[in-house]
Scaffold this active site. Structure first.
Site, PDB file in Angstrom:
ATOM      1  N   GLN A 186      46.549  32.828  37.912  1.00 53.44           N
ATOM      2  CA  GLN A 186      47.350  33.801  36.936  1.00 53.44           C
ATOM      3  C   GLN A 186      48.802  33.816  36.600  1.00 53.44           C
ATOM      4  O   GLN A 186      49.510  32.150  36.463  1.00 53.44           O
ATOM      5  CB  GLN A 186      48.743  34.566  38.115  1.00 53.44           C
ATOM      6  CG  GLN A 186      46.238  35.170  39.569  1.00 53.44           C
ATOM      7  CD  GLN A 186      47.422  36.123  40.164  1.00 53.44           C
ATOM      8  OE1 GLN A 186      47.260  35.682  41.872  1.00 53.44           O
ATOM      9  NE2 GLN A 186      48.157  36.739  40.250  1.00 53.44           N
ATOM     10  N   ASP A 196      43.717  34.092  40.917  1.00 52.22           N
ATOM     11  CA  ASP A 196      43.060  32.281  41.621  1.00 52.22           C
ATOM     12  C   ASP A 196      43.195  33.538  43.345  1.00 52.22           C
ATOM     13  O   ASP A 196      42.593  33.374  44.306  1.00 52.22           O
ATOM     14  CB  ASP A 196      43.190  32.215  41.198  1.00 52.22           C
ATOM     15  CG  ASP A 196      44.945  31.527  41.601  1.00 52.22           C
ATOM     16  OD1 ASP A 196      45.553  32.486  41.753  1.00 52.22           O
ATOM     17  OD2 ASP A 196      45.487  30.483  41.267  1.00 52.22           O
TER      18      ASP A 196
END
Length: 491
Positions: A78, A240
């Site tokens: 991210q 994720d």
């Protein structure tokens, strides 16, 4: 029920991984992994996005069956910023989540928009170093020519999904980590985009898809690059942590600690977070609700690097220690110490290297265990009877398990399945074909099955020792005595 194979990708900091899963049985058919080159210098952390695209194809080739895959989805690290030109080509290396050059930009953002309560109400998350909005503000100041040429801004998962489908899309989970999209409003936050140090036009950002929407189909060009069949559907993908939560099929109230390069703790929640202290990130889930999250920059990588400095292996820890290590080798996000560095306290002539290494593990674990309690205050609650689900690269490490158990005092569940981020993406891909929700797919596949470690009494001596040192060193860590993040890109 669908039939055939699906692929789930995880583009992490260090590598791109893929799992190929049989839709009906949930059996792993094949997998692949290609490492990334990460450029780190001082506070900078960057990767060329083209490396991710090449790694995706390389990982697929290792499976031996890209042409048999019926659907795919991408999950990724991210917070990164991938600036693209008008032809959708990267203008520079992507700025990664652990890049702390934006510490001053984060402070400026807080000041310009208003106080912490204003940010908490609008976004749910305060700007911190490494958050997309702060990294973009830093880029505009440090590299104005690049910012001027930027036509589109993407996150890592957005970039790869767009390469596969040709469509500029993202999902609410990954978008919620940017600082310019709000899970509280379910929209981009115009007052953030309009800030003078941000200046992002909505057309520069991807369309935000719902949890079960398709991003599109694999294009002919992407098929030629990857070996996938042109025309197969690609799910929306996500960040994720959201993807791992999907794979685990967690219910609201069950805490998760993920031990990777960084350490995260999160819980699925029925309500969005709004934390004016900046400790909790108000992230949305990939299942339609919310995923309040805390993040430490220093977890397994910091401990492994300290072990290397001490000439030890990661498992070479003492049984007990009186040493306290604040393992802030990369600065830190939890607590918010972007300019700090690691410290070792409590050594004497008899202290062993193994005691110092155990102190480092305890320092990481204390932050994560404490953050679980904090999450309970900024979510719909933590189930007191639920175990902590322990995932990530360090989850199967006996030392990590032992220390997390005695610092948290909670039962632990360690799933047998590895690469949970990729499995969550695979569940998204399967759901596109079967009509199920991704959570139901993951539950049917039994991805979260694993071993349980019974709860033990919390180690109050260790907790008290760490708390005292952390409190005593607070002023040192919020100062710039160690370093001040630079403004030059990594070389």
């Amino acid at each position: 029920m669908g039939k055939g194979l699906v692929a789930g990708f995880d583009c992490s900091t260090q590598a791109t991984k893929v799992v190929v899963v049989d839709i009906d049985s949930g059996n792993l058919v094949a997998d692949g992994r290609v490492a990334h080159e990460v450029h780190r210098k001082g506070a900078a952390s960057e990767t060329d996005p083209e490396i991710w695209w090449k790694a995706l194809a390389g990982a697929l080739a290792q499976t031996g069956c890209p042409g048999e895959i019926a659907a795919a989805s991408v999950a990724a690290q991210q917070l990164g910023v991938v600036p693209l030109d008008a032809d959708h080509r990267p203008l520079r290396r992507a700025i990664l989540w652990d890049d702390t050059r934006s510490a001053q930009a984060a402070n400026d953002l807080r000041r310009i928009l208003g106080d912490a309560e204003v940010w908490a109400e609008a976004v749910g998350t305060l700007p911190i170093a490494g958050l997309s909005v702060a990294s973009w503000a830093w880029l505009r100041s440090a590299e104005p020519a690049i910012a001027e040429q930027t036509a589109f801004i993407r996150l890592p998962h957005d970039f790869l999904t767009e390469r596969l489908t040709g469509n500029g899309v993202t999902d609410r989970g990954d978008a919620s980590g940017t600082g310019w999209w709000s899970g509280r409003r379910e929209s981009y936050v115009q007052e953030v985009l309009d800030l003078p140090i941000v200046q992002i036009e909505p057309s520069m950002l991807p369309k935000v898809l719902g949890p079960e929407e398709s991003a599109g189909e694999v294009t002919r060009g992407a098929a030629d690059h990857t070996g996938l069949s042109a025309g197969i559907p690609v799910a929306c993908g996500t960040g994720d942590n959201m993807s791992a939560a999907l794979a685990l099929a967690i219910t609201p109230g069950t805490p998760v600690i993920s031990l990777g390069t960084s350490g995260t703790a999160y819980v699925r929640s029925k309500r969005a977070a709004a934390d004016p202290t900046g400790t909790v990130l108000a992230q949305a889930s990939a299942s339609g609700d919310h995923l309040p999250l805390t993040c430490t920059l220093n977890a397994t990588l910091a401990v492994d690097n300290l072990a290397r400095m001490l000439g030890l292996k990661r498992e070479d820890v003492a049984e007990r220690t009186g040493v306290v290590v604040m393992p802030y080798l990369s600065g830190e996000r939890l607590p918010d110490y972007p300019c700090s560095r690691g410290t070792i306290t409590g050594i004497d002539h008899t202290t062993t290297a193994e005691e110092i290494l155990l102190g480092a593990v305890e320092g990481v674990v204390y932050s994560l265990a404490r953050s679980v309690e904090t999450l309970g205050m900024h979510s719909s609650g933590i189930d007191p009877a639920a175990p902590i689900i322990l995932v990530g690269g360090g989850a199967k490490g006996k030392i990590w398990q032992r220390v997390i158990g005695r610092i948290s005092g909670r039962e632990l569940l360690i799933p047998r399945t590895e690469e949970l981020v990729a499995w969550g993406a695979a569940a998204q891909a399967a759901a596109i074909l079967t009509g199920e929700s991704p959570v139901d797919v993951a539950r049917r596949w039994k991805v979260s099955d694993g071993i349980r470690i019974p709860a033990c009494a919390p180690d109050q001596e260790a907790i008290s020792r760490i708390e005292k040192v952390r409190e005593a060193t607070h002023e040192l860590n919020v100062s710039d005595v160690f370093t001040e993040p630079g403004s030059a890109p990594a070389s």
